[in-house]
Design a protein around this motif. Structure first.
Motif, PDB file in Angstrom:
ATOM      1  N   GLN A  42      32.872  35.113  46.617  1.00  0.00           N
ATOM      2  CA  GLN A  42      32.555  36.223  47.522  1.00  0.00           C
ATOM      3  C   GLN A  42      33.629  37.307  47.479  1.00  0.00           C
ATOM      4  OE1 GLN A  42      30.995  34.759  51.436  1.00  0.00           O
ATOM      5  NE2 GLN A  42      31.368  32.739  50.544  1.00  0.00           N
ATOM      6  N   GLY A  43      34.618  37.078  46.599  1.00  0.00           N
ATOM      7  CA  GLY A  43      35.703  38.043  46.432  1.00  0.00           C
ATOM      8  C   GLY A  43      35.869  38.387  44.971  1.00  0.00           C
ATOM      9  N   PRO A  44      37.075  38.304  44.447  1.00  0.00           N
ATOM     10  CA  PRO A  44      37.353  38.741  43.072  1.00  0.00           C
ATOM     11  C   PRO A  44      36.666  37.923  41.987  1.00  0.00           C
ATOM     12  CG  PRO A  44      39.263  37.635  44.038  1.00  0.00           C
ATOM     13  CD  PRO A  44      38.286  37.863  45.152  1.00  0.00           C
ATOM     14  N   LEU A  45      36.359  36.657  42.233  1.00  0.00           N
ATOM     15  CA  LEU A  45      35.705  35.838  41.213  1.00  0.00           C
ATOM     16  C   LEU A  45      34.248  36.248  40.998  1.00  0.00           C
ATOM     17  CD1 LEU A  45      35.791  33.445  39.242  1.00  0.00           C
ATOM     18  CD2 LEU A  45      35.339  31.911  41.176  1.00  0.00           C
ATOM     19  N   GLY A  46      33.629  36.820  42.017  1.00  0.00           N
ATOM     20  CA  GLY A  46      32.218  37.168  41.936  1.00  0.00           C
ATOM     21  C   GLY A  46      31.861  38.079  40.774  1.00  0.00           C
ATOM     22  N   PRO A  47      32.516  39.262  40.627  1.00  0.00           N
ATOM     23  CA  PRO A  47      32.188  40.157  39.514  1.00  0.00           C
ATOM     24  C   PRO A  47      32.411  39.516  38.147  1.00  0.00           C
ATOM     25  CG  PRO A  47      33.418  41.325  41.206  1.00  0.00           C
ATOM     26  CD  PRO A  47      33.470  39.880  41.575  1.00  0.00           C
ATOM     27  N   ALA A  48      33.475  38.726  38.015  1.00  0.00           N
ATOM     28  CA  ALA A  48      33.747  38.059  36.738  1.00  0.00           C
ATOM     29  C   ALA A  48      32.656  37.041  36.423  1.00  0.00           C
ATOM     30  CB  ALA A  48      35.117  37.378  36.784  1.00  0.00           C
ATOM     31  N   PHE A  49      32.223  36.314  37.441  1.00  0.00           N
ATOM     32  CA  PHE A  49      31.158  35.330  37.250  1.00  0.00           C
ATOM     33  C   PHE A  49      29.873  36.019  36.807  1.00  0.00           C
ATOM     34  CE2 PHE A  49      27.596  32.750  38.679  1.00  0.00           C
ATOM     35  CZ  PHE A  49      27.945  31.484  38.246  1.00  0.00           C
ATOM     36  N   ALA A  50      29.511  37.106  37.471  1.00  0.00           N
ATOM     37  CA  ALA A  50      28.301  37.854  37.115  1.00  0.00           C
ATOM     38  C   ALA A  50      28.391  38.383  35.691  1.00  0.00           C
ATOM     39  CB  ALA A  50      28.082  38.999  38.098  1.00  0.00           C
ATOM     40  N   ALA A  51      29.579  38.841  35.294  1.00  0.00           N
ATOM     41  CA  ALA A  51      29.771  39.345  33.932  1.00  0.00           C
ATOM     42  C   ALA A  51      29.628  38.229  32.906  1.00  0.00           C
ATOM     43  CB  ALA A  51      31.144  40.003  33.810  1.00  0.00           C
ATOM     44  N   ALA A  52      30.116  37.033  33.254  1.00  0.00           N
ATOM     45  CA  ALA A  52      30.000  35.882  32.355  1.00  0.00           C
ATOM     46  C   ALA A  52      28.541  35.501  32.158  1.00  0.00           C
ATOM     47  CB  ALA A  52      30.801  34.702  32.908  1.00  0.00           C
ATOM     48  N   VAL A  53      27.779  35.473  33.245  1.00  0.00           N
ATOM     49  CA  VAL A  53      26.351  35.144  33.151  1.00  0.00           C
ATOM     50  C   VAL A  53      25.639  36.171  32.275  1.00  0.00           C
ATOM     51  CG1 VAL A  53      24.185  35.005  34.467  1.00  0.00           C
ATOM     52  CG2 VAL A  53      26.270  33.923  35.352  1.00  0.00           C
ATOM     53  N   ASP A  54      25.952  37.445  32.469  1.00  0.00           N
ATOM     54  CA  ASP A  54      25.313  38.507  31.693  1.00  0.00           C
ATOM     55  C   ASP A  54      25.673  38.396  30.209  1.00  0.00           C
ATOM     56  OD1 ASP A  54      23.737  41.020  31.723  1.00  0.00           O
ATOM     57  OD2 ASP A  54      25.611  41.909  31.036  1.00  0.00           O
ATOM     58  N   LEU A  55      26.933  38.091  29.921  1.00  0.00           N
ATOM     59  CA  LEU A  55      27.377  37.949  28.537  1.00  0.00           C
ATOM     60  C   LEU A  55      26.651  36.808  27.839  1.00  0.00           C
ATOM     61  CD1 LEU A  55      29.352  38.691  26.237  1.00  0.00           C
ATOM     62  CD2 LEU A  55      30.991  37.112  27.274  1.00  0.00           C
ATOM     63  N   ILE A  56      26.545  35.676  28.513  1.00  0.00           N
ATOM     64  CA  ILE A  56      25.874  34.519  27.928  1.00  0.00           C
ATOM     65  C   ILE A  56      24.389  34.796  27.735  1.00  0.00           C
ATOM     66  CG2 ILE A  56      25.238  32.104  28.315  1.00  0.00           C
ATOM     67  CD1 ILE A  56      27.907  31.823  29.863  1.00  0.00           C
ATOM     68  N   ARG A  57      23.778  35.419  28.734  1.00  0.00           N
ATOM     69  CA  ARG A  57      22.336  35.686  28.665  1.00  0.00           C
ATOM     70  C   ARG A  57      21.990  36.609  27.497  1.00  0.00           C
ATOM     71  NH1 ARG A  57      21.393  36.980  33.765  1.00  0.00           N
ATOM     72  NH2 ARG A  57      21.878  39.194  33.433  1.00  0.00           N
ATOM     73  N   LYS A  58      22.877  37.554  27.184  1.00  0.00           N
ATOM     74  CA  LYS A  58      22.600  38.516  26.118  1.00  0.00           C
ATOM     75  C   LYS A  58      23.023  38.020  24.734  1.00  0.00           C
ATOM     76  CE  LYS A  58      22.937  42.616  29.072  1.00  0.00           C
ATOM     77  NZ  LYS A  58      23.738  43.842  29.400  1.00  0.00           N
ATOM     78  N   ALA A  59      23.712  36.911  24.665  1.00  0.00           N
ATOM     79  CA  ALA A  59      24.204  36.408  23.378  1.00  0.00           C
ATOM     80  C   ALA A  59      23.040  36.035  22.461  1.00  0.00           C
ATOM     81  CB  ALA A  59      25.107  35.203  23.600  1.00  0.00           C
TER      82      ALA A  59
END
Length: 339
Positions: A42-59
Motif C-alpha cells: 500500500q506504499g512504495p512496494l505497490g508501484p514496483a509490484f504492478a510494474a513487475a506484473v506488467d513486465l511479466i504479462r508482456k514478455a
C-alpha cells in the motif's frame, strides 16, 4: 498373535507446552512478515509490484525464477505456481547457471531473482548475462542497494523482518515472505489474464485436484444406459425401464426426442394409487426437469443436486439443448474422487 500399535513417546506437560509456545512464536513471526508485505504494497512496494506484473504479462518468453539455498527452494516453488496458473515458467539454479544452464535463458524471457541479502557472489554470472543480452530482471530482496538490487530493472524490496529462528539466522520468516510475494505475483497474473477453471484443468489432470476438474462428460453414463421413454408410455413400462437401468428415474421425451419431463421414485410415491401402473407417464412426470451440460465441471454436480430452488435430487440428466445425451448420479461424483 495380535500386535498392538507402538505407543508414541510421551512428553512431559512442560515440554509439550514449550513446543507449542515455540510454534506460536514461529507463526507469529511469519504473520508479522506477511503483514509487513501487505502494508508495503500500500506504499512504495505497490508501484514496483504492478510494474513487475506488467513486465511479466508482456514478455514474449517465459519467466525464469532463480535463487540459491532456501531462496532457491522458494524460487522452485514460485516457478511451479506460475506455470500451473498460466504463466510459463521454470527454475534455473543460480550456481548451475554458470555451468551451461544460462543457455536455457533467452532474450524474450524475464528473470525473477530471489536473494534476501542480494549479495550472493554465485549470482554474479547470471546477473552479467542478463545485462549482456538485455534480459529484464526482477529482484526479490530485502536490500534494494545490494548488487542484485542495483542490477535489476525492477526491485521488489521486501520489508526487513526478524527470522523466527531465536538466533535470527535460519531463513524462516524471510522464506515465507518470499513465497508470499511469489504467490501474489502468480495470482495477480492469473486474474489479469482471466485464467479460467477450465484452463486450470489442462495443467492439473492428476490427483485430487485433477479429479475436481473433470467434466460432466468424463463421468456421465451414455447410450443404452440412459433410462428413456416417450410420452404416452404406460407407467408399468416406465417402471420396468427405471428398474432395468438402476438410476431410480426415467427421462420422458417427446416425438422429437426433446426432454419434457422426468419420473423419479419421489414421483411414484406422490402419485401412488390403485391405477398407477395403467396411467400414462404424462400424468405422473415432473415437467421441465433440472439438466446439466456435458461441459460443466463435475465438481458442480453436487451443488446442482442440492439447488435450493427445487427439491434435492441424486440423479441429473445431461443434455445438449433439449436432447438427453447422458445421465449422472451423485455416486459417480464420489467414485471419481471429485467430492
Amino acid at each position: 498373535m495380535a500386535h498392538s500399535k507402538p505407543l508414541m513417546a510421551q512428553s512431559s506437560g512442560t515440554d509439550a507446552n514449550a513446543a507449542v509456545q515455540s510454534a506460536l512464536r514461529t507463526l507469529d513471526a511469519g504473520v508479522s512478515g506477511v503483514s509487513a508485505i501487505a502494508a508495503a504494497l500500500q506504499g512504495p512496494l505497490g508501484p514496483a509490484f504492478a510494474a513487475a506484473v506488467d513486465l511479466i504479462r508482456k514478455a514474449k518468453g517465459r519467466v525464469i525464477v532463480t535463487g540459491l539455498g532456501k531462496s532457491g527452494h522458494v524460487a522452485r516453488k514460485i516457478a511451479a505456481t506460475l506455470a500451473s496458473t498460466g504463466t510459463p515458467a521454470f527454475f534455473v539454479h543460480a550456481a548451475e547457471a554458470s555451468h551451461g544452464d544460462l543457455g536455457m535463458i533467452t532474450q524474450d524471457d524475464v528473470i525473477i531473482a530471489l536473494s534476501w541479502s542480494g549479495e550472493q557472489p554465485e549470482m554474479k554470472n547470471l546477473v552479467n548475462y542478463s545485462r549482456r543480452f538485455a534480459i529484464p530482471m526482477i529482484a526479490v530482496t530485502s536490500n534494494a542497494a545490494s548488487p542484485l538490487g542495483e542490477a535489476a530493472q525492477i526491485v521488489l524490496e521486501l520489508p526487513k523482518a526478524r527470522e523466527a529462528c531465536p538466533h535470527n539466522l535460519a531463513p524462516t520468516t524471510s522464506s515465507l515472505m518470499q513465497a508470499a510475494i511469489g504467490d501474489a505475483l502468480a495470482i495477480a497474473l492469473l486474474e489479469g489474464r482471466g485464467f479460467t477453471a477450465l484452463e486450470f484443468a489442462n495443467f492439473h489432470p492428476g490427483g485430487k485436484l485433477g479429479a475436481m476438474l473433470k467434466f460432466v462428460r468424463d463421468i456421465m453414463h451414455t447410450g443404452e444406459a440412459i433410462p428413456l421413454k416417450p410420452l404416452g408410455t404406460k407407467m408399468s413400462d416406465a417402471l420396468v425401464e427405471m428398474s432395468a437401468k438402476g438410476f431410480g428415474c426415467v427421462c420422458i421425451v417427446d416425438n422429437s426426442g426433446d426432454i419434457t419431463g422426468i419420473i423419479t421414485d419421489g414421483d411414484l410415491r406422490r402419485h401412488m394409487r390403485p391405477d398407477l401402473m395403467t396411467a400414462l407417464v404424462d400424468e405422473v412426470m415432473t415437467k421441465n426437469p433440472k439438466t446439466i451440460a456435458p461441459g460443466m465441471l463435475a465438481s458442480e454436480i453436487m451443488r446442482e443436486s442440492v439447488d435450493a430452488s427445487r427439491p434435492a435430487v441424486s440423479v441429473l440428466i445431461v443434455a445438449e439443448g433439449k436432447k438427453p445425451i447422458g445421465i449422472v448420479h451423485v455416486h459417480d461424483v464420489l467414485k471419481a474422487g471429485v467430492a
